[in-house]
Design an enzyme around this catalytic site. Structure first.
Site, PDB file in Angstrom:
ATOM      1  CG  LEU B 104      38.444  59.010  15.884  1.00 47.72           C
ATOM      2  CD1 LEU B 104      38.234  60.335  14.851  1.00 47.72           C
ATOM      3  CD2 LEU B 104      39.481  58.091  15.337  1.00 47.72           C
ATOM      4  N   GLY B 149      34.361  56.144  15.890  1.00 43.23           N
ATOM      5  CA  GLY B 149      35.485  55.375  15.162  1.00 43.23           C
ATOM      6  C   GLY B 149      35.484  53.886  15.374  1.00 43.23           C
ATOM      7  CG  ASN B 173      27.977  58.259  18.492  1.00 47.63           C
ATOM      8  OD1 ASN B 173      29.223  57.975  17.904  1.00 47.63           O
ATOM      9  ND2 ASN B 173      27.985  58.229  19.757  1.00 47.63           N
ATOM     10  CD  GLU B 174      31.533  60.269  14.198  1.00 48.87           C
ATOM     11  OE1 GLU B 174      30.379  59.654  13.934  1.00 48.87           O
ATOM     12  OE2 GLU B 174      32.631  59.382  13.941  1.00 48.87           O
TER      13      GLU B 174
END
Lengths: 298, 298, 298
Positions: B104, B149, B173-174
């Site tokens: 994203l 994303g 891995n946010e």
């Protein structure tokens, strides 16, 4: 599959629940009274403010049985650490040789009133609810065998490091004693090793050797026996580098559905346990089991 | 387990979300305006009527960031193909070197109005809903790194073929950035690699090397880098031999329960996202992250 | 993953549903009438009162097709054993060479009235409900190929031992014929091999060779062809050492949620099946499939 090996091996020798005493004194009421009045802590807590890591050393001889007293002390310690903003990680380990924890204390369930059994079960629930939903990073440094409730305690942490000694075993072996692991033990195991492994493990009450436990994912890592605590500390350091708030929310997202099932059914779960455990046939199983333990020790 | 290796390796260097620009221009409003007015397509669609297979080449430099424009174009292209009865399979790949998609676009979430963030999130949802529930056979030809994303996009396909280059990584891995993967990212991952792998992967924000990703089932197949697209095409041919209607119903049966959870909670999920991402602390994290990206490029 | 190998190999040759007759007689109504009037039992039941173990030998030539008659006999036998307190374990095996069971009998679904199809489906449900929820220990001694309904029958047992012969295959390959495995076939498979393996297996209608089936957990153990029954008997002995009541409650806890989904939706599930199977396009698929089977035999 690892559990076939477990079934073949001698790992299935019943060792599941534990008896919080030495040999012959096992079922002695006098002893129990003494035990209840004991003032020496069953858990030694070290908290290092510089690292933000606490260590719970279980030190209740001989096998860290999860008695009412032990669990009460455990819950109080855990809550204190949880409320301390400076405490971000918790390592749980054992000071007793060869054993992490031998599980729930049979003496709390044998020959006791329904009220006592209910009180005991409530604190077992409380331990699980607090630990499975802890905001801290929780690591089990499994320095010895970990059957039944000891396995539950391990699975309730975020990460499991076990001593690579084939004489140790881990598993929910309640069925071997004629006892049934409750639904939230089951769900914790499904969340850890999946549905099929759990189905077989619980039906047969399997105890896994470390290598087998690693294979199905019941533990995350095996290390030489003298390095369990060191590796746990190193692993903790890595986990603590993760942004805390995001990690906590993520953990909740993964675990809250399971936690909510018990939270909304605590009373019914206590009733189930009490009516099951106070059955004459189950009491008889417990008695035979304790006698078997005594004979093995003699 | 593979994620232990991932944790040890340098794969965890944050690389999660992406910034749809080169170096210093990264946070420039002027640049964003230019970008919005860009008329060059961010996705090149090739559809071969004889085979019934379409290919989406993502070609949005430098790293195929999933911006509002990109995702809008993606959804429109996907819907066109979905409505074309002759189109039965879709391969998604990247024309950018070394990267499938970097995830994203942070610029859509940093310093933006709640309305903009909400509009952006809605198209992220739309992409997932359309792709996870597509009647077509969907194959991700993962020719480079695929964090955040980009990993979601991959997992949303039916099959994942990745370039066997240890310099590439894939994962949600946010958490590394202080962001939380929403519940439907989580459920997509649970459906792919199971509950326990997801619990660890999301808590630590792990990026997996190809071999580790294969081990936990995050990708289905590794092939030499120059064969990713060829093997994707061959695999598609095999999948297209399956009776179509039965395959589609089967796919729905497997995926609709997850899809329905978002479909019935879209508004609440948007509200959650907007209120989270517009928090001052999160905005600060995003800023620091972008600055770190700039320094790495400098 | 094993199913990639399965896809590559010739294991995917359709072999899914079966036809309860030899070659040309396959679709003959006369034959069917004779078959219905047959008085020779399709299942031979041996019950050893000293061990408490019953064995069901499936002996319905040529391939143990699960016809209405077969399944009715199966359910009656199963219920008798279930009600016999002395019977604690059940081994299911085949007396036919090279095949365990080839699955549901197409002749019960092709050219039949909706009423007949509904009656047939009801007994398929009944078989699964009774076996998946059996209080007995149930072991499948898979002595040959086991596609479609044969695979379901195997998965419905507690434990699966398969002949290690690469010419045999096992899997839910309904999709290959244009048929869709119903939700409870799907859930049984998810409970056995997990969500992702099931998603791929069902979408592609994969048939796995023994080694591949073992790898994903579709079977529990491979043994030389001539030892399948012996090992099943030995395994049964071990399972029967487990305290019975605790094992049964544990099994219910694992399986009842899935069983309840069908139990509360039986009528709707029958309606779904009947309206699907009586579609002209599906009937055409069945006819083509039977013709293909005839040609292969010719």
């Amino acid at each position: 599959m690892a559990w076939r090996a477990a079934l073949r091996s001698k790992a299935v020798i019943p060792g599941l629940l534990s008896c919080s005493s030495h040999g012959r004194l096992c079922a002695s009421p006098t002893f129990i009274t003494q035990r209840n009045n004991s003032t020496s802590p069953k858990i030694k807590v070290d908290f290092d403010q510089t690292t933000g890591v606490a260590v719970m050393h279980m030190q209740s001889p001989p096998v860290n049985s999860l008695s009412l007293d032990f669990l009460t002390e455990f819950c109080i310690s855990l809550e204190k650490l949880e409320m301390d903003k400076g405490c971000r990680g918790l390592i749980i380990t054992s000071n007793q040789p060869k054993v992490f924890s031998a599980g729930l204390d049979i003496l709390e369930m044998y020959g006791k009133s329904p009220e006592h059994c209910g009180e005991f079960w409530k604190v077992v629930q409380e331990m699980w609810l607090k630990l499975y939903g802890s905001n801290m990073v929780t690591i089990a440094a499994i320095s010895g065998s970990s059957p039944a409730g000891g396995c539950l305690l391990s699975m309730t942490c975020d990460y499991r490091i076990m001593a690579d000694n084939p004489r140790y075993t881990i598993g929910l072996n309640e069925t071997q004693l004629g006892i049934v692991a409750p639904f939230w033990f089951k769900e914790t195991m499904v969340n850890t090793v999946g549905h099929r492994n759990t189905e077989v493990a619980l039906q047969l009450g399997l105890l896994y050797k470390p290598a087998e436990a690693l294979k199905i994912g019941l533990v995350d890592q095996l290390v030489p026996e003298d390095q369990v605590f060191t590796v746990a500390t190193q692993t903790m350091t890595k986990w603590l580098t993760i942004p805390e708030h995001a990690r906590q929310i993520t953990k909740s997202m993964m675990r809250n559905p399971t936690i909510d099932k018990l939270r909304t059914n605590r009373e019914a779960d206590i009733q189930n346990f009490v009516s099951f455990i106070t059955k004459e046939s189950i009491q008889k199983s417990l008695r035979m089991y304790m006698e078997m333990l005594k004979q093995r020790k003699a």
